[in-house]
Motif scaffolding. Structure first.
Motif, PDB file in Angstrom:
ATOM      1  N   PHE A   9     -12.919  14.826   0.890  1.00  0.00           N
ATOM      2  CA  PHE A   9     -13.507  15.059  -0.437  1.00  0.00           C
ATOM      3  C   PHE A   9     -12.902  14.124  -1.489  1.00  0.00           C
ATOM      4  N   GLY A  10     -12.200  13.100  -1.029  1.00  0.00           N
ATOM      5  CA  GLY A  10     -11.603  12.145  -1.955  1.00  0.00           C
ATOM      6  C   GLY A  10     -10.094  12.254  -1.968  1.00  0.00           C
ATOM      7  N   ILE A  11      -9.455  11.164  -2.365  1.00  0.00           N
ATOM      8  CA  ILE A  11      -7.991  11.130  -2.397  1.00  0.00           C
ATOM      9  C   ILE A  11      -7.509  11.725  -3.713  1.00  0.00           C
ATOM     10  N   THR A  12      -6.814  12.848  -3.620  1.00  0.00           N
ATOM     11  CA  THR A  12      -6.280  13.509  -4.815  1.00  0.00           C
ATOM     12  C   THR A  12      -4.785  13.199  -4.937  1.00  0.00           C
ATOM     13  N   PRO A  13      -4.197  13.397  -6.135  1.00  0.00           N
ATOM     14  CA  PRO A  13      -2.755  13.184  -6.283  1.00  0.00           C
ATOM     15  C   PRO A  13      -1.931  14.071  -5.362  1.00  0.00           C
ATOM     16  N   GLU A  14      -2.457  15.256  -5.036  1.00  0.00           N
ATOM     17  CA  GLU A  14      -1.741  16.148  -4.114  1.00  0.00           C
ATOM     18  C   GLU A  14      -1.615  15.510  -2.731  1.00  0.00           C
ATOM     19  N   ILE A  15      -2.665  14.822  -2.304  1.00  0.00           N
ATOM     20  CA  ILE A  15      -2.604  14.141  -1.003  1.00  0.00           C
ATOM     21  C   ILE A  15      -1.540  13.054  -1.030  1.00  0.00           C
ATOM     22  N   ASN A  16      -1.476  12.328  -2.140  1.00  0.00           N
ATOM     23  CA  ASN A  16      -0.444  11.292  -2.265  1.00  0.00           C
ATOM     24  C   ASN A  16       0.959  11.904  -2.164  1.00  0.00           C
ATOM     25  N   ALA A  17       1.150  13.035  -2.856  1.00  0.00           N
ATOM     26  CA  ALA A  17       2.463  13.694  -2.824  1.00  0.00           C
ATOM     27  C   ALA A  17       2.783  14.202  -1.422  1.00  0.00           C
ATOM     28  N   PRO A  70       0.820  -1.231   0.000  1.00  0.00           N
ATOM     29  CA  PRO A  70       0.000   0.000   0.000  1.00  0.00           C
ATOM     30  C   PRO A  70       0.847   1.272   0.000  1.00  0.00           C
ATOM     31  N   ILE A  71       1.963   1.254   0.735  1.00  0.00           N
ATOM     32  CA  ILE A  71       2.830   2.441   0.773  1.00  0.00           C
ATOM     33  C   ILE A  71       3.498   2.649  -0.584  1.00  0.00           C
ATOM     34  N   ALA A  72       3.933   1.545  -1.206  1.00  0.00           N
ATOM     35  CA  ALA A  72       4.567   1.655  -2.522  1.00  0.00           C
ATOM     36  C   ALA A  72       3.582   2.188  -3.553  1.00  0.00           C
ATOM     37  N   VAL A  73       2.320   1.763  -3.468  1.00  0.00           N
ATOM     38  CA  VAL A  73       1.296   2.254  -4.400  1.00  0.00           C
ATOM     39  C   VAL A  73       1.079   3.752  -4.208  1.00  0.00           C
ATOM     40  N   LEU A  74       1.032   4.189  -2.941  1.00  0.00           N
ATOM     41  CA  LEU A  74       0.839   5.628  -2.653  1.00  0.00           C
ATOM     42  C   LEU A  74       1.977   6.454  -3.252  1.00  0.00           C
ATOM     43  N   VAL A  75       3.210   5.995  -3.049  1.00  0.00           N
ATOM     44  CA  VAL A  75       4.367   6.734  -3.567  1.00  0.00           C
ATOM     45  C   VAL A  75       4.336   6.760  -5.094  1.00  0.00           C
ATOM     46  N   ALA A  76       4.004   5.618  -5.710  1.00  0.00           N
ATOM     47  CA  ALA A  76       3.961   5.560  -7.178  1.00  0.00           C
ATOM     48  C   ALA A  76       2.898   6.501  -7.729  1.00  0.00           C
ATOM     49  N   LEU A  77       1.724   6.533  -7.092  1.00  0.00           N
ATOM     50  CA  LEU A  77       0.637   7.396  -7.582  1.00  0.00           C
ATOM     51  C   LEU A  77       0.967   8.880  -7.425  1.00  0.00           C
ATOM     52  N   SER A  78       1.840   9.205  -6.477  1.00  0.00           N
ATOM     53  CA  SER A  78       2.211  10.624  -6.324  1.00  0.00           C
ATOM     54  C   SER A  78       3.019  11.124  -7.514  1.00  0.00           C
ATOM     55  N   PHE A  79       3.587  10.188  -8.297  1.00  0.00           N
ATOM     56  CA  PHE A  79       4.355  10.568  -9.500  1.00  0.00           C
ATOM     57  C   PHE A  79       3.582  10.300 -10.790  1.00  0.00           C
ATOM     58  N   ASN A  80       2.311   9.928 -10.667  1.00  0.00           N
ATOM     59  CA  ASN A  80       1.498   9.615 -11.847  1.00  0.00           C
ATOM     60  C   ASN A  80       0.989  10.905 -12.488  1.00  0.00           C
ATOM     61  N   GLU A  81       1.379  11.155 -13.710  1.00  0.00           N
ATOM     62  CA  GLU A  81       1.054  12.430 -14.358  1.00  0.00           C
ATOM     63  C   GLU A  81      -0.453  12.645 -14.486  1.00  0.00           C
ATOM     64  N   GLY A  82      -1.177  11.582 -14.809  1.00  0.00           N
ATOM     65  CA  GLY A  82      -2.615  11.728 -14.993  1.00  0.00           C
ATOM     66  C   GLY A  82      -3.380  11.903 -13.702  1.00  0.00           C
ATOM     67  N   GLY A 129       2.384   8.139 -16.981  1.00  0.00           N
ATOM     68  CA  GLY A 129       3.714   8.712 -17.128  1.00  0.00           C
ATOM     69  C   GLY A 129       4.230   9.351 -15.855  1.00  0.00           C
ATOM     70  N   PHE A 130       5.553   9.439 -15.773  1.00  0.00           N
ATOM     71  CA  PHE A 130       6.190  10.012 -14.587  1.00  0.00           C
ATOM     72  C   PHE A 130       6.121  11.531 -14.624  1.00  0.00           C
ATOM     73  N   SER A 131       5.787  12.131 -13.498  1.00  0.00           N
ATOM     74  CA  SER A 131       5.711  13.591 -13.421  1.00  0.00           C
ATOM     75  C   SER A 131       5.886  14.062 -11.978  1.00  0.00           C
ATOM     76  N   LEU A 132       6.434  15.255 -11.837  1.00  0.00           N
ATOM     77  CA  LEU A 132       6.563  15.880 -10.508  1.00  0.00           C
ATOM     78  C   LEU A 132       5.548  17.002 -10.316  1.00  0.00           C
ATOM     79  N   LYS A 133       4.558  17.067 -11.206  1.00  0.00           N
ATOM     80  CA  LYS A 133       3.676  18.237 -11.179  1.00  0.00           C
ATOM     81  C   LYS A 133       2.830  18.315  -9.903  1.00  0.00           C
ATOM     82  N   TRP A 134       2.540  17.182  -9.259  1.00  0.00           N
ATOM     83  CA  TRP A 134       1.752  17.238  -8.027  1.00  0.00           C
ATOM     84  C   TRP A 134       2.571  17.799  -6.881  1.00  0.00           C
ATOM     85  N   TYR A 135       3.873  17.571  -6.931  1.00  0.00           N
ATOM     86  CA  TYR A 135       4.754  18.174  -5.923  1.00  0.00           C
ATOM     87  C   TYR A 135       4.892  19.680  -6.165  1.00  0.00           C
TER      88      TYR A 135
END
Length: 263
Positions: free
Chosen positions: A229-237, A25-37, A45-51
């Motif tokens: 309000f739901g899990i957003t990519p920003e929360i993952n980051a 579960p932790i690995a999935v969270l970290v991976a999703l924080s870099f998910n561009e979509g 694709g890999f992206s740092l835009k959520w950070y």
């Protein structure tokens, strides 16, 4: 297949399943924080835009600053008091284990119980809630952890060097500064890092003692308010950053602790 080999394979399989249960579960969270979509179901694709997005979110930056203030101040106070408490308890341990039980009680009391007790206490004193009450609350439970780590070092401390320092005419302050503190310093730093980690991650007690308004919102509280309000990519980051800080501090603390135990 012989029996010892089968037993070894069985143990390794169980160990692998346990680690997978803990860390996938932790690995999935970290991976999703870099998910561009930003979608949890498709990798685009890999992206740092959520950070980068986090860096422009004023609410998160304010919460991060509050968390840093609470963690640094509460750690400094808890480290000072916890170290002095550990020395005092270790020097007077012949007075029984009752005092030790009272000191370490905040470590075993459920967070929700401690949070309600602190809220009732602050309310009884008519204390206005804010960052200062969160700091006081974090000092209460951090103090026990710092005391525990420093006492582990004091168990093997040679008190005869303190007596020798006093025999040579050094004052109590000089003896502490030039004899005791250098010996226990790794334990003090390890306790401080542990206290900092606990303070950064702590949610329940901060939630109960922060009072109304957003001025005293910490990062865990901010994550809680966003996740409703739901899990957003920003929360993952954000969760990834908090986890990285916690793991770094905890690793340093454990390395220092290992050195203390090895002495």
């Amino acid at each position: 297949m012989n029996q010892p080999l089968a037993r070894t394979l069985g143990m390794r399989t169980i160990l692998t399943l346990v680690f997978a249960f803990l860390y996938i579960p932790i690995a999935v969270l970290v991976a999703l924080s870099f998910n561009e979509g930003g979608l949890p179901t498709a990798w685009s694709g890999f992206s740092l835009k959520w950070y980068v997005s986090l860096a422009h979110n004023s609410a998160i930056l304010s919460a991060a600053l509050n968390t840093l203030i609470v963690a640094v101040v509460s750690t400094a106070i808890a480290t000072l008091l916890g170290t002095l408490l550990a020395i005092g308890v270790e020097m007077r341990r012949q007075y029984g284990r009752g005092i030790e039980a009272l000191i370490f009680a905040p470590m075993i009391i459920p967070d929700i119980v401690l949070a309600i007790a602190l809220l009732s206490f602050f309310s009884m004193l008519n204390l206005t809630m804010g960052l200062h009450t969160i700091i006081l609350a974090h000092v209460v439970f951090n103090l026990a952890f710092v005391c525990s780590v420093v006492r582990a070092r004091l168990k093997s401390f040679d008190w005869s060097i303190v007596e020798a320092s006093a025999d040579l005419g050094a004052s109590a302050v000089t003896t502490f500064r030039r004899v005791t503190l250098p010996v226990i310093l790794p334990a003090v730093i390890a306790g401080a890092l542990l206290a900092f980690t606990l303070s950064v991650d702590e949610f329940i007690i901060a939630f109960f003692t922060s009072g109304a308004g957003r001025a005293s919102t910490t990062l865990p509280m901010q994550i809680y308010s966003m996740i409703r309000f739901g899990i957003t990519p920003e929360i993952n980051a954000l969760a990834t950053i908090v986890m990285a800080v916690s793991i770094t501090a905890l690793t340093l603390s454990q390395r220092l602790n290992r050195g203390i135990i090895g002495q």
